[in-house]
Motif scaffolding. Structure first.
Motif, PDB file in Angstrom:
ATOM      1  N   VAL A   1       0.837  -1.203   0.000  1.00 14.34           N
ATOM      2  CA  VAL A   1       0.000   0.000   0.000  1.00 14.34           C
ATOM      3  C   VAL A   1       0.871   1.251   0.000  1.00 14.34           C
ATOM      4  CG1 VAL A   1      -1.751   1.310   1.274  1.00 14.34           C
ATOM      5  CG2 VAL A   1      -1.825  -1.208   1.253  1.00 14.34           C
ATOM      6  N   VAL A   2       1.773   1.324   0.963  1.00 15.99           N
ATOM      7  CA  VAL A   2       2.486   2.574   1.240  1.00 15.99           C
ATOM      8  C   VAL A   2       3.566   2.863   0.201  1.00 15.99           C
ATOM      9  CG1 VAL A   2       3.934   3.772   2.922  1.00 15.99           C
ATOM     10  CG2 VAL A   2       1.970   2.411   3.699  1.00 15.99           C
ATOM     11  N   LEU A   3       4.394   1.875  -0.121  1.00 14.00           N
ATOM     12  CA  LEU A   3       5.496   2.147  -1.042  1.00 14.00           C
ATOM     13  C   LEU A   3       5.000   2.558  -2.434  1.00 14.00           C
ATOM     14  CD1 LEU A   3       8.645   2.076  -0.767  1.00 14.00           C
ATOM     15  CD2 LEU A   3       8.542  -0.014  -2.124  1.00 14.00           C
ATOM     16  N   PRO A   4       3.995   1.895  -3.020  1.00 17.52           N
ATOM     17  CA  PRO A   4       3.518   2.354  -4.329  1.00 17.52           C
ATOM     18  C   PRO A   4       2.973   3.781  -4.309  1.00 17.52           C
ATOM     19  CG  PRO A   4       2.821   0.106  -3.919  1.00 17.52           C
ATOM     20  CD  PRO A   4       3.378   0.610  -2.627  1.00 17.52           C
ATOM     21  N   ALA A   5       2.287   4.148  -3.231  1.00 17.39           N
ATOM     22  CA  ALA A   5       1.770   5.519  -3.137  1.00 17.39           C
ATOM     23  C   ALA A   5       2.919   6.523  -3.077  1.00 17.39           C
ATOM     24  CB  ALA A   5       0.879   5.652  -1.906  1.00 17.39           C
ATOM     25  N   VAL A   6       3.888   6.256  -2.230  1.00 16.54           N
ATOM     26  CA  VAL A   6       5.006   7.190  -2.044  1.00 16.54           C
ATOM     27  C   VAL A   6       5.871   7.280  -3.301  1.00 16.54           C
ATOM     28  CG1 VAL A   6       7.133   7.591  -0.743  1.00 16.54           C
ATOM     29  CG2 VAL A   6       5.037   6.918   0.455  1.00 16.54           C
ATOM     30  N   PHE A   7       6.209   6.141  -3.880  1.00 18.08           N
ATOM     31  CA  PHE A   7       7.061   6.159  -5.068  1.00 18.08           C
ATOM     32  C   PHE A   7       6.364   6.831  -6.250  1.00 18.08           C
ATOM     33  CE2 PHE A   7      10.793   2.961  -4.717  1.00 18.08           C
ATOM     34  CZ  PHE A   7      11.146   3.492  -3.491  1.00 18.08           C
ATOM     35  N   ALA A   8       5.063   6.634  -6.391  1.00 18.51           N
ATOM     36  CA  ALA A   8       4.342   7.272  -7.493  1.00 18.51           C
ATOM     37  C   ALA A   8       4.397   8.790  -7.360  1.00 18.51           C
ATOM     38  CB  ALA A   8       2.898   6.789  -7.524  1.00 18.51           C
ATOM     39  N   LEU A   9       4.204   9.290  -6.149  1.00 16.61           N
ATOM     40  CA  LEU A   9       4.267  10.733  -5.944  1.00 16.61           C
ATOM     41  C   LEU A   9       5.696  11.252  -6.053  1.00 16.61           C
ATOM     42  CD1 LEU A   9       1.630  11.074  -3.091  1.00 16.61           C
ATOM     43  CD2 LEU A   9       1.451  11.999  -5.417  1.00 16.61           C
ATOM     44  N   ALA A  10       6.654  10.440  -5.636  1.00 14.26           N
ATOM     45  CA  ALA A  10       8.053  10.857  -5.737  1.00 14.26           C
ATOM     46  C   ALA A  10       8.478  11.043  -7.190  1.00 14.26           C
ATOM     47  CB  ALA A  10       8.959   9.826  -5.060  1.00 14.26           C
ATOM     48  N   GLU A  11       7.869  10.302  -8.101  1.00 16.90           N
ATOM     49  CA  GLU A  11       8.184  10.468  -9.528  1.00 16.90           C
ATOM     50  C   GLU A  11       7.575  11.729 -10.112  1.00 16.90           C
ATOM     51  OE1 GLU A  11       8.783   7.264 -12.509  1.00 16.90           O
ATOM     52  OE2 GLU A  11       7.381   6.202 -11.199  1.00 16.90           O
ATOM     53  N   THR A  12       6.462  12.172  -9.533  1.00 16.64           N
ATOM     54  CA  THR A  12       5.732  13.294 -10.132  1.00 16.64           C
ATOM     55  C   THR A  12       5.940  14.610  -9.389  1.00 16.64           C
ATOM     56  OG1 THR A  12       3.741  12.730  -8.847  1.00 16.64           O
ATOM     57  CG2 THR A  12       3.945  11.754 -11.025  1.00 16.64           C
ATOM     58  N   LEU A  13       6.614  14.558  -8.240  1.00 16.14           N
ATOM     59  CA  LEU A  13       6.858  15.759  -7.441  1.00 16.14           C
ATOM     60  C   LEU A  13       8.354  15.998  -7.297  1.00 16.14           C
ATOM     61  CD1 LEU A  13       4.405  15.006  -4.487  1.00 16.14           C
ATOM     62  CD2 LEU A  13       3.965  16.568  -6.397  1.00 16.14           C
ATOM     63  N   GLU A  14       8.713  17.214  -7.046  1.00 14.78           N
ATOM     64  CA  GLU A  14      10.094  17.540  -6.710  1.00 14.78           C
ATOM     65  C   GLU A  14      10.195  17.624  -5.189  1.00 14.78           C
ATOM     66  OE1 GLU A  14      12.658  17.618  -8.659  1.00 14.78           O
ATOM     67  OE2 GLU A  14      11.483  17.288 -10.491  1.00 14.78           O
ATOM     68  N   VAL A  15      10.548  16.518  -4.563  1.00 12.62           N
ATOM     69  CA  VAL A  15      10.660  16.479  -3.106  1.00 12.62           C
ATOM     70  C   VAL A  15      12.013  15.887  -2.729  1.00 12.62           C
ATOM     71  CG1 VAL A  15       8.171  16.248  -2.761  1.00 12.62           C
ATOM     72  CG2 VAL A  15       9.571  14.198  -2.936  1.00 12.62           C
ATOM     73  N   PRO A  16      12.578  16.277  -1.606  1.00 10.94           N
ATOM     74  CA  PRO A  16      13.862  15.705  -1.181  1.00 10.94           C
ATOM     75  C   PRO A  16      13.703  14.244  -0.801  1.00 10.94           C
ATOM     76  CG  PRO A  16      12.952  17.118   0.534  1.00 10.94           C
ATOM     77  CD  PRO A  16      12.086  17.305  -0.672  1.00 10.94           C
ATOM     78  N   PRO A  17      14.714  13.414  -1.045  1.00  7.38           N
ATOM     79  CA  PRO A  17      14.608  11.987  -0.724  1.00  7.38           C
ATOM     80  C   PRO A  17      14.255  11.705   0.732  1.00  7.38           C
ATOM     81  CG  PRO A  17      16.527  12.376  -2.110  1.00  7.38           C
ATOM     82  CD  PRO A  17      15.993  13.724  -1.728  1.00  7.38           C
ATOM     83  N   GLU A  18      14.697  12.570   1.637  1.00  7.52           N
ATOM     84  CA  GLU A  18      14.402  12.304   3.044  1.00  7.52           C
ATOM     85  C   GLU A  18      12.906  12.323   3.325  1.00  7.52           C
ATOM     86  OE1 GLU A  18      14.812  16.715   5.119  1.00  7.52           O
ATOM     87  OE2 GLU A  18      16.539  15.371   5.143  1.00  7.52           O
ATOM     88  N   ARG A  19      12.144  13.062   2.510  1.00  5.48           N
ATOM     89  CA  ARG A  19      10.694  13.064   2.702  1.00  5.48           C
ATOM     90  C   ARG A  19      10.090  11.717   2.316  1.00  5.48           C
ATOM     91  NH1 ARG A  19       6.964  17.828   0.306  1.00  5.48           N
ATOM     92  NH2 ARG A  19       8.569  19.043   1.408  1.00  5.48           N
ATOM     93  N   VAL A  20      10.699  11.043   1.361  1.00  4.68           N
ATOM     94  CA  VAL A  20      10.244   9.699   0.979  1.00  4.68           C
ATOM     95  C   VAL A  20      10.360   8.746   2.164  1.00  4.68           C
ATOM     96  CG1 VAL A  20      10.798   7.712  -0.473  1.00  4.68           C
ATOM     97  CG2 VAL A  20      10.749  10.011  -1.468  1.00  4.68           C
TER      98      VAL A  20
END
Length: 461
Positions: free
Chosen positions: A114-133
């Motif tokens: 549940v959690v990893l697919p949601a986070v990784f999908a947003l990480a691809e489409t947003l400019e966020v620092p890795p620590e937020r992942v």
């Protein structure tokens, strides 16, 4: 205003914690768990896309495909088409849960899928620092576990709910809210919008239907959608947990424990106690498989076999085995124990069509005596416990008791076992050098961009 079940503002307090947490707040044990469990989930997802149920879900997403305006997110390991973040979360969540190899917590929920697919999908489409992942993954796990614990998961499960599906939208929304940087108000809306999408029945157990494969991905999709809508200003109920009329706790449990949502929040983390899966079967049967494998070398190959289970596990997994779908076998404790004793393994190879209909397996599975043990009832689900008793080669009874499965955090070799499992799962789809690059990257999630991780896995066919 309608009556609340608690004087405290549970939803807003949880939302405030989600919105306010920072990467520096994560204990080392949480960081280590995030690294290992994320690697484990990614391995399951990379190798789960080709199962027919995963193909059906990805095909649905493909049919509605429109090129996302922001570049989109991909199916893990697949080149070409990208999706809007919510649909990528659906596709990858289904793949990660495709073969019962993704992690689970004793709160009776699958988390990583549940959690990893949601986070990784947003990480691809947003400019966020890795620590937020890293932070978002930890928060998503913790929120989802606490939601299930608040429902008293063994009791809620006996009402027919699949706890993963019930809690997944909330875990996905919490993680997505961190990724989007939502403030406390909008995070509360996101939780409310996620909770109104909760659901998911255990009816798949009656015939081994594919709906179980769908639940984690759908929850991830719902969570991303909830947070994105909240970011756009769509409100959700800010008393989701505590309201008396239509509240989430009351809807899913006859005897909820609301205090479990907030007790020790931020100091007593549940997520490091998540189990990984060394076997491709229902997590509630893993302790029994462990016991059977421990006794296998001394087993006479005949004689009575007795297995002690909590009553909930018997209802869920103790049914007489008859050949059917792969899921029907994976959810059957009898089948898992039979192949454990006969093959010494409970891996994907044990669930091929020829094995599912093997008369020797069927006979042994249905010869097992299931014993509902009140002492185990008192421990479950805080402990996923069980025992196996069989006849030794010298005619003496042997018994193995397992308090928690070998994939639990109690196993000091768990992290090494997760890495070995990742190597084994990906051996046919990644070069050895790529595997080691990915293992290293997941150990440095706070500094490694998700796009780099996904690029390193792109050679999957």
């Amino acid at each position: 205003m309608h009556q609340q079940t608690q004087s405290m503002a549970i939803t807003r307090e949880l939302a405030g914690w989600i919105a306010g947490i920072r990467n520096a707040d994560l204990p080392d044990a949480v960081r280590q768990a995030v690294a290992g469990l994320s690697l484990d989930t990614f391995g399951a997802g990379l190798t789960g896309h080709d199962e027919p149920w995963s193909q059906a879900i990805r095909g649905w997403a493909d049919d509605g495909y429109l090129a996302p305006c922001d570049g989109g997110a991909r199916a893990w390991g697949r080149r070409g088409r990208t999706y809007r973040a919510a649909d990528a979360a659906l596709v990858n969540g289904a793949a990660a849960h495709a073969y019962e190899l993704d992690d689970f917590h004793n709160a009776k929920v699958h988390l990583g899928a549940v959690v990893l697919p949601a986070v990784f999908a947003l990480a691809e489409t947003l400019e966020v620092p890795p620590e937020r992942v890293e932070t978002a993954i930890a928060v998503g796990y913790e929120t989802m576990i606490r939601c299930s614990l608040a429902l008293q998961p063994a009791l809620a499960r006996m009402k027919g709910w699949h706890m993963t599906a019930v809690c997944a939208p909330l875990g996905g929304a919490a993680a997505s809210a961190v990724m989007l940087g939502l403030d406390a108000e909008r995070t509360a809306w996101a939780l409310g919008l996620a909770g109104t999408q909760s659901g998911g029945l255990f009816a798949f157990a009656c015939d081994g239907a594919d709906s179980k494969r769908f639940h984690p991905g759908r929850g991830a999709q719902a969570g991303v959608m909830a947070a994105e809508l909240a970011a756009r200003g769509l409100t959700g109920p800010t008393q989701l947990f505590e309201t008396g009329d239509g509240g989430w706790l009351k809807a899913f449990s006859e005897s909820p424990k609301p205090e479990r949502l907030l007790a020790g929040l931020g100091s007593d983390w549940h997520m490091p106690r998540t189990n990984f899966k060394p076997y491709a079967c229902c997590g509630s049967a893993h302790a029994h498989v462990d016991g059977a494998l421990r006794l296998r070398a001394d087993w006479a190959g005949q004689g009575p076999i007795r297995v002690g289970m909590p009553a909930v596990v018997d209802v869920q997994c103790g049914y007489r085995y008859a050949p059917g779908s792969v899921l029907n076998a994976q959810m059957s404790a009898r089948y898992a124990l039979a192949v454990a004793l006969l093959d010494g393994e409970v891996l994907p190879a044990q669930f091929g069509q020829a094995r599912l209909a093997d008369p020797k397996i069927i006979a042994l599975a249905n010869a097992i005596e299931i014993v509902r043990d009140p002492e185990l009832d008192a421990l479950y689900p805080a402990s996923f416990c069980g025992w196996v008793e069989l006849m030794s080669k010298n005619g003496e009874p042997l018994r193995a008791y397992q308090a928690n499965p070998s994939g639990s955090a109690e196993n000091p070799a768990r992290m090494a076992a997760i890495r070995d499992k990742f190597r084994a799962l990906t051996a046919d789809v990644l070069a050895p050098a790529q595997v080691e690059v990915l293992i290293d990257a997941f150990g440095k999630l706070a500094t490694t961009p998700v796009r780099h991780i996904l690029a390193a896995a792109e050679s999957v066919a």
